[in-house]
Write a protein that holds these residues in place. Structure first.
Motif, short mmCIF file in Angstrom:
data_model
loop_
_atom_site.label_atom_id
_atom_site.label_comp_id
_atom_site.label_asym_id
_atom_site.label_seq_id
_atom_site.Cartn_x
_atom_site.Cartn_y
_atom_site.Cartn_z
N PHE A 97 0.85 -1.19 0.00
CA PHE A 97 0.00 0.00 0.00
C PHE A 97 0.89 1.25 0.00
CE2 PHE A 97 -3.39 -2.95 1.07
CZ PHE A 97 -4.43 -2.45 0.31
N PHE A 98 1.06 1.90 1.14
CA PHE A 98 1.76 3.19 1.14
C PHE A 98 3.26 3.10 1.42
CE2 PHE A 98 -2.69 4.26 2.05
CZ PHE A 98 -2.92 5.12 1.01
N PHE A 99 3.75 1.98 1.86
CA PHE A 99 5.17 1.72 2.10
C PHE A 99 5.80 2.90 2.85
CE2 PHE A 99 9.14 -0.22 -0.17
CZ PHE A 99 9.59 -0.68 1.06
N ILE A 162 -0.40 2.03 -5.67
CA ILE A 162 -0.87 1.54 -4.38
C ILE A 162 -1.67 0.29 -4.69
CG2 ILE A 162 -2.24 2.07 -2.33
CD1 ILE A 162 -1.75 5.09 -3.07
N LEU A 163 -1.00 -0.84 -4.57
CA LEU A 163 -1.58 -2.13 -4.98
C LEU A 163 -1.64 -3.07 -3.79
CD1 LEU A 163 0.47 -2.48 -8.28
CD2 LEU A 163 -1.85 -1.60 -8.03
N HIS A 164 -2.63 -3.92 -3.80
CA HIS A 164 -2.84 -4.86 -2.71
C HIS A 164 -2.11 -6.16 -3.01
CE1 HIS A 164 -5.30 -7.81 -0.38
NE2 HIS A 164 -5.08 -6.90 0.54
N ALA A 165 -1.26 -6.59 -2.09
CA ALA A 165 -0.58 -7.89 -2.14
C ALA A 165 0.71 -7.85 -2.94
CB ALA A 165 -1.50 -8.96 -2.69
N THR A 166 1.40 -8.96 -2.94
CA THR A 166 2.67 -9.07 -3.63
C THR A 166 2.45 -9.23 -5.13
OG1 THR A 166 2.66 -11.46 -3.42
CG2 THR A 166 3.71 -10.21 -1.63
N GLU A 167 3.52 -9.17 -5.89
CA GLU A 167 3.42 -9.26 -7.34
C GLU A 167 2.75 -10.56 -7.77
OE1 GLU A 167 6.42 -9.31 -11.12
OE2 GLU A 167 6.96 -8.07 -9.39
N PHE A 168 3.03 -11.66 -7.07
CA PHE A 168 2.50 -12.96 -7.44
C PHE A 168 0.97 -13.00 -7.41
CE2 PHE A 168 1.05 -17.20 -6.12
CZ PHE A 168 1.40 -17.91 -7.27
N ASP A 169 0.39 -12.49 -6.33
CA ASP A 169 -1.07 -12.58 -6.22
C ASP A 169 -1.76 -11.23 -6.29
OD1 ASP A 169 -1.27 -13.21 -2.62
OD2 ASP A 169 -0.18 -11.73 -3.75
N ILE A 172 -5.43 -11.07 -8.19
CA ILE A 172 -6.58 -11.60 -7.46
C ILE A 172 -6.96 -10.67 -6.31
CG2 ILE A 172 -7.43 -13.49 -6.03
CD1 ILE A 172 -5.59 -15.33 -7.74
N LYS A 173 -6.00 -10.37 -5.43
CA LYS A 173 -6.31 -9.55 -4.26
C LYS A 173 -6.61 -8.10 -4.65
CE LYS A 173 -4.03 -12.20 -0.70
NZ LYS A 173 -3.04 -12.19 0.37
N ASN A 174 -5.89 -7.58 -5.63
CA ASN A 174 -6.09 -6.20 -6.03
C ASN A 174 -7.49 -5.98 -6.59
OD1 ASN A 174 -4.77 -3.65 -6.10
ND2 ASN A 174 -4.75 -3.79 -8.31
N ASN A 175 -8.02 -6.98 -7.28
CA ASN A 175 -9.36 -6.86 -7.85
C ASN A 175 -10.47 -6.99 -6.82
OD1 ASN A 175 -8.49 -6.37 -10.47
ND2 ASN A 175 -8.32 -8.54 -10.95
N MET A 176 -10.10 -7.38 -5.60
CA MET A 176 -11.10 -7.52 -4.55
C MET A 176 -11.41 -6.19 -3.85
SD MET A 176 -9.85 -11.14 -2.95
CE MET A 176 -11.05 -11.13 -1.64
N ILE A 177 -10.56 -5.20 -4.04
CA ILE A 177 -10.80 -3.90 -3.40
C ILE A 177 -11.00 -2.83 -4.46
CG2 ILE A 177 -9.61 -4.49 -1.26
CD1 ILE A 177 -7.20 -2.93 -2.24
N SER A 178 -11.73 -1.81 -4.10
CA SER A 178 -12.00 -0.71 -5.03
C SER A 178 -10.72 0.06 -5.33
CB SER A 178 -13.03 0.23 -4.41
OG SER A 178 -13.20 1.38 -5.20
N ASP A 179 -10.61 0.56 -6.54
CA ASP A 179 -9.47 1.40 -6.90
C ASP A 179 -9.58 2.79 -6.30
OD1 ASP A 179 -8.48 -0.68 -8.42
OD2 ASP A 179 -9.13 0.15 -10.34
N THR A 180 -10.76 3.14 -5.83
CA THR A 180 -11.02 4.49 -5.34
C THR A 180 -10.72 4.63 -3.85
OG1 THR A 180 -12.76 4.77 -6.99
CG2 THR A 180 -12.80 6.27 -5.11
N ILE A 181 -9.94 5.65 -3.52
CA ILE A 181 -9.78 6.07 -2.13
C ILE A 181 -10.42 7.45 -2.04
CG2 ILE A 181 -8.19 6.65 -0.26
CD1 ILE A 181 -6.10 4.88 -1.63
N GLU A 182 -11.35 7.59 -1.11
CA GLU A 182 -12.05 8.86 -0.92
C GLU A 182 -11.39 9.66 0.20
OE1 GLU A 182 -16.34 8.38 -0.57
OE2 GLU A 182 -16.11 6.39 -1.46
#
Length: 190
Positions: A97-99, A162-169, A172-182
């Motif tokens: 995420f924000f590292f 700002i991506l969810h999970a490691t490069e390998f997965d 799958i995990k990134n598509n489970m959360i919205s791309d939008t941060i409000e």
């Protein structure tokens, strides 16, 4: 000749005074920056705050003409009370995420301000997260008596890597959360 020099000096002084620029500093103790993220379908929302490290706006002839804000990414909190607090905050701070260990601050620099009316402005700015600079645009409401600026805006987190999970997965995990941060900001100036 002497009269001409005095006249030129007066003209220059009046131009400088007309274009005089003041600075209004952000009161970081009273200002608030709220965030909200959710799953792709809107389930399992999370929300919290992050604090400003410093900030200011430039005022030219009493109108906002620029500014810069630094956000301390290590102050991110989760306030949704669903038992995710400590684990979610650590996850938001890690490298997918924000590292925050490598990128402890984010920065917003105002590049253009257009007044819609006396109390409403459109702001164009550069937002830097994780050393990635992208333009953003949003509308803000001004309250001169309270020395307050209010705004709501969204960003597409993928533009700042700002991506969810490691490069390998990631897929799958990134598509489970919205791309939008409000974001909802309440800025109070001194």
């Amino acid at each position: 000749m002497k009269t001409s020099l005095i006249a030129i000096a007066l003209i220059i002084a009046s131009i400088v005074q007309v274009n005089a620029q003041d600075t209004a500093n952000l009161d970081i103790q009273k200002s608030n920056l709220y965030w909200m993220g959710s799953s792709f379908m809107g389930f399992n929302n999370h929300h919290g705050t992050v604090k400003f490290k410093e900030g200011y706006v430039n005022l030219t002839n009493g109108k906002i003409s620029g500014g810069e804000f630094t956000i301390d990414m290590n102050t991110i909190t989760n306030l949704d009370g669903k038992g995710y607090n400590e684990g979610l905050v650590e996850h938001l701070k890690n490298e997918d995420f924000f590292f925050t260990f490598r990128y402890p601050t984010a920065q917003l620099t105002i590049t253009q301000v257009d007044y819609i009316d006396a109390n409403t402005i459109t702001i164009k700015a550069d937002l830097i997260i994780k050393s990635i600079k992208k333009p953003v645009k949003f509308t803000a409401l001004l309250d001169y008596d309270k020395k307050e600026m209010l705004t709501n805006f969204d960003i597409d987190r993928t533009r700042w890597n700002i991506l969810h999970a490691t490069e390998f997965d990631t897929k799958i995990k990134n598509n489970m959360i919205s791309d939008t941060i409000e974001f909802k900001a309440q800025l109070i100036f001194k």
